[in-house]
Design a protein around this motif. Structure first.
Motif, PDB file in Angstrom:
ATOM      1  N   ARG A  15     114.109  50.845   8.279  1.00 59.14           N
ATOM      2  CA  ARG A  15     113.758  49.647   9.056  1.00 59.14           C
ATOM      3  C   ARG A  15     113.230  50.039  10.449  1.00 59.14           C
ATOM      4  NH1 ARG A  15     116.626  45.826  12.229  1.00 59.14           N
ATOM      5  NH2 ARG A  15     118.549  47.038  12.023  1.00 59.14           N
ATOM      6  N   TYR A  16     113.905  51.012  11.080  1.00 63.96           N
ATOM      7  CA  TYR A  16     113.468  51.458  12.410  1.00 63.96           C
ATOM      8  C   TYR A  16     112.090  52.114  12.352  1.00 63.96           C
ATOM      9  CZ  TYR A  16     118.148  50.636  14.350  1.00 63.96           C
ATOM     10  OH  TYR A  16     119.309  50.069  14.793  1.00 63.96           O
ATOM     11  N   LYS A  17     111.849  52.923  11.322  1.00 67.12           N
ATOM     12  CA  LYS A  17     110.549  53.584  11.191  1.00 67.12           C
ATOM     13  C   LYS A  17     109.431  52.565  11.065  1.00 67.12           C
ATOM     14  CE  LYS A  17     111.875  58.011   9.126  1.00 67.12           C
ATOM     15  NZ  LYS A  17     111.866  58.802   7.887  1.00 67.12           N
ATOM     16  N   LYS A  18     109.659  51.519  10.267  1.00 70.50           N
ATOM     17  CA  LYS A  18     108.631  50.498  10.055  1.00 70.50           C
ATOM     18  C   LYS A  18     108.307  49.740  11.341  1.00 70.50           C
ATOM     19  CE  LYS A  18     109.418  49.723   5.134  1.00 70.50           C
ATOM     20  NZ  LYS A  18     110.050  48.872   4.126  1.00 70.50           N
ATOM     21  N   SER A  19     109.326  49.502  12.170  1.00 71.56           N
ATOM     22  CA  SER A  19     109.117  48.717  13.383  1.00 71.56           C
ATOM     23  C   SER A  19     108.792  49.581  14.602  1.00 71.56           C
ATOM     24  CB  SER A  19     110.363  47.877  13.685  1.00 71.56           C
ATOM     25  OG  SER A  19     111.461  48.715  13.992  1.00 71.56           O
ATOM     26  N   GLY A  20     108.894  50.913  14.457  1.00 69.76           N
ATOM     27  CA  GLY A  20     108.659  51.796  15.602  1.00 69.76           C
ATOM     28  C   GLY A  20     109.814  51.784  16.577  1.00 69.76           C
ATOM     29  N   LEU A  21     110.961  51.279  16.141  1.00 66.04           N
ATOM     30  CA  LEU A  21     112.136  51.166  16.997  1.00 66.04           C
ATOM     31  C   LEU A  21     112.990  52.422  16.906  1.00 66.04           C
ATOM     32  CD1 LEU A  21     114.053  49.284  18.716  1.00 66.04           C
ATOM     33  CD2 LEU A  21     115.081  48.609  16.547  1.00 66.04           C
ATOM     34  N   SER A  22     113.510  52.854  18.037  1.00 68.23           N
ATOM     35  CA  SER A  22     114.490  53.933  18.041  1.00 68.23           C
ATOM     36  C   SER A  22     115.661  53.494  18.916  1.00 68.23           C
ATOM     37  CB  SER A  22     113.885  55.235  18.563  1.00 68.23           C
ATOM     38  OG  SER A  22     113.500  55.093  19.916  1.00 68.23           O
TER      39      SER A  22
END
Length: 88
Positions: A15-22
């Motif tokens: 989910r984080y990879k898809k949204s660019g969230l870290s």
């Protein structure tokens, strides 16, 4: 168990990879409850998109341990922020 925990982390990672969230977690306080074999780790969770901080909040995570044939195992791991601390 550990399989479910690993699966949860893999889903979050996707989910984080898809949204660019870290995210980054910075521990500030550790509370040990020996009788319940629990450790609460309080700290600051920060979320980023690229270099921009998009959230910053206090969170507490609880690790519950068990012994199995002399080995210390993680029985559970949960976010307890918002729940009453110390009441399972």
């Amino acid at each position: 168990g550990i399989g479910a925990l690993k699966n949860q982390f893999l889903q979050e990672e996707e989910r984080y990879k898809k949204s660019g969230l870290s995210t980054s977690f910075y521990p500030k306080k550790v509370v040990i409850n020996e009788s319940k074999m629990q450790v609460d780790i309080r700290g600051e969770m920060m979320g980023f998109v690229g270099q921009k901080c998009i959230f910053n909040q206090e969170e507490t995570y609880r690790f519950t341990f068990s012994y199995d044939q002399g080995r210390l195992l993680i029985q559970s791991f949960e976010l307890i922020t918002g729940k009453e601390d110390g009441h399972a």
